[in-house]
Design an enzyme around this catalytic site. Sequence first.
Site, short mmCIF file in Angstrom:
data_model
loop_
_atom_site.label_atom_id
_atom_site.label_comp_id
_atom_site.label_asym_id
_atom_site.label_seq_id
_atom_site.Cartn_x
_atom_site.Cartn_y
_atom_site.Cartn_z
N ASP A 8 0.88 -1.16 0.00
CA ASP A 8 0.00 0.00 0.00
C ASP A 8 0.93 1.21 0.00
O ASP A 8 1.46 1.59 1.04
CB ASP A 8 -0.89 -0.01 1.25
CG ASP A 8 -1.77 1.22 1.35
OD1 ASP A 8 -2.25 1.70 0.29
OD2 ASP A 8 -1.98 1.71 2.47
N GLU A 67 -1.32 -1.44 -4.82
CA GLU A 67 -2.55 -0.69 -5.06
C GLU A 67 -2.32 0.35 -6.15
O GLU A 67 -1.29 1.01 -6.18
CB GLU A 67 -3.01 -0.01 -3.77
CG GLU A 67 -4.35 0.67 -3.92
CD GLU A 67 -4.89 1.22 -2.62
OE1 GLU A 67 -5.78 2.09 -2.70
OE2 GLU A 67 -4.43 0.80 -1.54
N ASP A 139 -2.21 0.83 7.47
CA ASP A 139 -1.46 0.71 6.21
C ASP A 139 -0.98 -0.73 5.98
O ASP A 139 -0.98 -1.21 4.85
CB ASP A 139 -0.29 1.68 6.20
CG ASP A 139 -0.76 3.13 6.22
OD1 ASP A 139 -1.44 3.53 5.26
OD2 ASP A 139 -0.46 3.84 7.19
#
Length: 173
Positions: A8, A67, A139
Amino acid sequence: MAIILGVDPGSRITGYGIIQCQGRHQQYLGSGCIRTQSEDLPLRLKQIFDGLTEIIRQYQPTEFAIERVFLAKNADSALKLGQARGAAIVAATVAGLPVSEYSATQIKSAVVGTGRAQKAQVQHMIQQLLKLPAAPQADAADALGVAMCHYHTCQSLVALGGQARSRSYGRYR
């Protein structure tokens, strides 16, 4: 068997999560955050690259998933996020890992069942699915969600007979 590193990305905090997958089983190997310390963007990008390079060396993943950039209201933030993604992707490609990208909606759908899930819902589901004693930091949970989304996507393609589409998908049977 596959070891998937999910990322991420962020220019200040980059979450990472590593799972091992065999058949229908997913096992948690590790997760955490790379917290950049510098105010200088090029130095933060180097810290992301170096941090992920070390994680790749330590865990020896076979797959890398990240992502995708979302459209932010602030163009400067979106550019910095894109550069952080670039540093992460370069770390993966230097290590020879195949790179897959997923949208936030795809990730949330794979983990929670709805693309509009809140961060707390993702954290809770990650904890439950990977049988963790506590919910991971936001996260890190997002990064584990990226890894799980990749695994589920690959499983679906194998089930649909898509083994020929990618050299990596066959490892999940």
